[in-house]
Design a protein around this motif. Structure first.
Motif, short mmCIF file in Angstrom:
data_model
loop_
_atom_site.label_atom_id
_atom_site.label_comp_id
_atom_site.label_asym_id
_atom_site.label_seq_id
_atom_site.Cartn_x
_atom_site.Cartn_y
_atom_site.Cartn_z
N TYR A 26 92.07 107.39 113.59
CA TYR A 26 91.70 106.19 112.84
C TYR A 26 91.56 104.96 113.72
CZ TYR A 26 91.77 108.71 108.50
OH TYR A 26 91.46 109.59 107.50
N LEU A 30 87.51 105.46 114.52
CA LEU A 30 86.98 104.61 113.46
C LEU A 30 87.23 103.12 113.66
CD1 LEU A 30 87.71 106.75 110.27
CD2 LEU A 30 85.66 106.70 111.70
N LEU A 97 79.11 106.29 115.11
CA LEU A 97 80.28 107.15 114.94
C LEU A 97 80.04 108.53 115.54
CD1 LEU A 97 81.48 106.16 111.36
CD2 LEU A 97 82.47 105.47 113.56
N ILE A 102 82.70 111.73 115.92
CA ILE A 102 83.04 111.97 114.51
C ILE A 102 82.30 113.22 114.04
CG2 ILE A 102 82.88 111.05 112.16
CD1 ILE A 102 84.93 109.61 113.89
#
Length: 137
Positions: A26, A30, A97, A102
């Motif tokens: 995270y 992200l 991403l 990801i």
């Protein structure tokens, strides 16, 4: 008064198997910022709803927590959605991403319910949706 009218949802708490792995995902993948971290618990800064990850064996008063197993990719239990202002922004975020590693299920696509969407999963197989409404027609 109905429960749904008491307050807006304040937090989304994800039960995870490995807290450190989730924090790395995270923050590094992200871009979330940790706002609070204790043993088995981490909270992240978000725009409107707090995102929290709890390691399953640290959930208080939950006798079943240590036996929880992560959902299989085919058995998603929830989808967390992030709405963007435009389809172009969905495509741009997907590209950025993807460069960070990801694991998207496929590139963005237009769907019959009137949205451009793409989907990925976190290390515990929670599904995330990035979407934008698109004009009908």
């Amino acid at each position: 008064m109905d429960f749904s009218q008491l307050q807006s949802i304040s937090d989304i708490c994800l039960l995870v198997q490995d807290l450190d792995r989730s924090v790395v995902f995270y923050t590094e993948k992200l871009g979330f910022t940790v706002t609070r971290r204790t043993e088995g618990f981490a909270a992240f800064n978000s725009r409107s709803v707090s995102l929290v990850v709890w390691q399953t064996n640290h959930v208080p008063d939950e006798p079943r927590a240590p036996s929880l197993t992560p959902a299989l990719r085919e058995e998603h239990k929830a989808c967390l959605s992030v709405k963007l202002p435009s389809a172009a922004e969905v495509d741009a975020l997907y590209a950025g991403l993807s460069e960070r590693g990801i694991p998207f299920t496929r590139p963005p696509a237009d769907y019959p319910w009137g949205a451009r969407c793409c989907y990925f999963t976190d290390p515990d197989h929670y599904m995330w949706e990035i979407y934008s409404d698109i004009p009908a027609g």
